[in-house]
Design a protein around this motif. Structure first.
Motif, short mmCIF file in Angstrom:
data_model
loop_
_atom_site.label_atom_id
_atom_site.label_comp_id
_atom_site.label_asym_id
_atom_site.label_seq_id
_atom_site.Cartn_x
_atom_site.Cartn_y
_atom_site.Cartn_z
N ASP A 32 37.23 22.23 33.06
CA ASP A 32 38.56 22.79 32.66
C ASP A 32 39.25 23.24 34.10
O ASP A 32 38.43 23.95 34.78
CB ASP A 32 38.76 23.26 31.57
N ASP A 33 40.62 23.68 33.86
CA ASP A 33 40.94 24.29 35.16
C ASP A 33 41.46 25.56 34.85
O ASP A 33 42.43 26.19 35.22
CB ASP A 33 42.51 23.41 35.42
N TYR A 34 40.52 26.44 34.27
CA TYR A 34 40.63 27.76 34.07
C TYR A 34 39.97 28.48 35.06
O TYR A 34 38.81 28.32 35.41
CB TYR A 34 39.99 28.24 32.61
N THR A 35 40.63 29.47 35.58
CA THR A 35 39.91 30.45 36.46
C THR A 35 39.66 31.72 35.75
O THR A 35 40.51 32.34 35.04
CB THR A 35 40.91 30.79 37.52
N VAL A 36 38.31 32.13 35.84
CA VAL A 36 38.07 33.34 35.18
C VAL A 36 37.93 34.55 36.37
O VAL A 36 37.15 34.41 37.26
CB VAL A 36 36.74 33.17 34.43
N GLY A 37 38.58 35.49 36.13
CA GLY A 37 38.45 36.70 37.13
C GLY A 37 38.13 38.14 36.39
O GLY A 37 38.28 38.11 35.33
N TRP A 38 37.82 39.09 37.21
CA TRP A 38 37.45 40.50 36.73
C TRP A 38 38.65 41.41 36.94
O TRP A 38 39.33 41.37 38.16
CB TRP A 38 36.20 40.80 37.28
N PHE A 39 38.93 42.37 36.05
CA PHE A 39 39.91 43.31 36.30
C PHE A 39 39.19 44.61 35.69
O PHE A 39 38.12 44.65 35.33
CB PHE A 39 41.09 43.22 35.59
N ARG A 40 39.66 45.87 36.18
CA ARG A 40 39.46 47.05 35.71
C ARG A 40 40.51 48.22 35.50
O ARG A 40 41.48 47.92 36.04
CB ARG A 40 38.31 47.66 36.60
N GLN A 41 40.10 48.78 34.59
CA GLN A 41 41.28 50.05 34.47
C GLN A 41 40.53 51.36 34.23
O GLN A 41 39.79 51.51 33.31
CB GLN A 41 42.04 49.80 33.27
N ALA A 42 40.84 52.18 34.96
CA ALA A 42 40.23 53.67 34.91
C ALA A 42 41.29 54.42 34.19
O ALA A 42 42.22 54.30 34.15
CB ALA A 42 39.92 54.02 36.33
N CYS A 98 37.31 40.72 31.88
CA CYS A 98 37.22 39.38 32.04
C CYS A 98 38.61 38.62 31.75
O CYS A 98 38.85 39.15 30.55
CB CYS A 98 35.96 38.42 32.13
N ALA A 99 39.25 37.95 32.44
CA ALA A 99 40.38 37.32 32.13
C ALA A 99 40.52 35.85 32.41
O ALA A 99 39.94 35.53 33.62
CB ALA A 99 41.65 38.01 32.30
N ALA A 100 41.22 35.18 32.04
CA ALA A 100 41.15 33.44 32.20
C ALA A 100 42.53 32.85 32.10
O ALA A 100 43.62 33.56 31.39
CB ALA A 100 40.31 32.86 31.30
N ASP A 101 42.89 32.12 33.02
CA ASP A 101 44.10 31.60 33.32
C ASP A 101 44.14 30.37 33.95
O ASP A 101 43.35 30.14 34.88
CB ASP A 101 45.22 32.52 34.08
N ARG A 102 45.18 29.31 33.57
CA ARG A 102 45.18 28.06 34.44
C ARG A 102 45.86 28.13 35.68
O ARG A 102 45.84 27.04 36.35
CB ARG A 102 45.66 26.98 33.38
N ARG A 103 46.41 29.33 36.00
CA ARG A 103 47.16 29.48 37.26
C ARG A 103 46.31 29.95 38.18
O ARG A 103 46.88 30.52 39.26
CB ARG A 103 48.34 30.21 36.89
N GLY A 104 45.19 29.76 38.36
CA GLY A 104 44.30 30.34 39.38
C GLY A 104 44.01 31.67 39.20
O GLY A 104 44.05 32.23 38.13
N CYS A 105 44.12 32.51 40.42
CA CYS A 105 43.78 34.06 40.31
C CYS A 105 45.21 34.68 39.92
O CYS A 105 45.51 35.37 40.89
CB CYS A 105 43.16 34.52 41.61
N SER A 106 45.64 34.79 38.68
CA SER A 106 46.57 35.27 38.36
C SER A 106 46.59 36.83 38.07
O SER A 106 45.62 37.15 37.66
CB SER A 106 47.33 34.75 37.06
N LEU A 107 47.70 37.60 38.30
CA LEU A 107 47.64 39.10 38.28
C LEU A 107 47.88 39.33 36.64
O LEU A 107 47.66 40.35 36.17
CB LEU A 107 48.70 39.81 39.03
#
Length: 122
Positions: A32-42, A98-107
């Motif tokens: 599938d065309d989902y991108t999974v990336g990592w974020f963080r919040q301090a 972690c977060a996923a979206d079909r728009r690539g590395c979305s913010l």
């Protein structure tokens, strides 16, 4: 239904390492065309993108603060995305998502996990 479950957060000393895992369900990483990336919040800070490799165009993103220390990878057979974190610093303390979206590395990805706490302290 897209679901993301993170694990691997812990208390670690400065200079130590951790590997975070993000298990995805509801889609497959290699079909599938989902991108999974990592974020963080301090605490008291805005959420920031940490690392991502786009399934759309293959481009890689890493925050300047983690370049050379953090590596994103994935295991398609396990439908899991990892974040290997080395040479950890106290300023890496945060809840990691972690977060996923079909728009690539979305913010602003559309799907989020519940987060896992990483604390770097002596």
């Amino acid at each position: 239904q897209v679901q993301l479950v993170e694990s691997g957060g812990d208390l670690v000393q400065p200079g130590g390492s951790l590997r975070l895992s993000c298990v995805a369900s509801g889609f497959t990483l290699d079909d599938d065309d989902y991108t999974v990336g990592w974020f963080r919040q301090a605490p008291g800070k805005e959420r920031e993108g940490v690392s991502c490799v786009s399934n759309v165009d293959g481009r890689t993103f890493s925050a300047d603060s983690v370049k050379g220390r953090f590596t994103i990878s994935r295991d398609n057979a396990k439908n899991t995305v990892y974040l290997q974190m080395n040479s950890l610093k106290p300023e890496d303390t945060a809840v990691y998502y972690c977060a996923a979206d079909r728009r690539g590395c979305s913010l602003s990805p559309g799907y989020w996990g519940q987060g896992t706490q990483v604390t770097v302290s002596s």
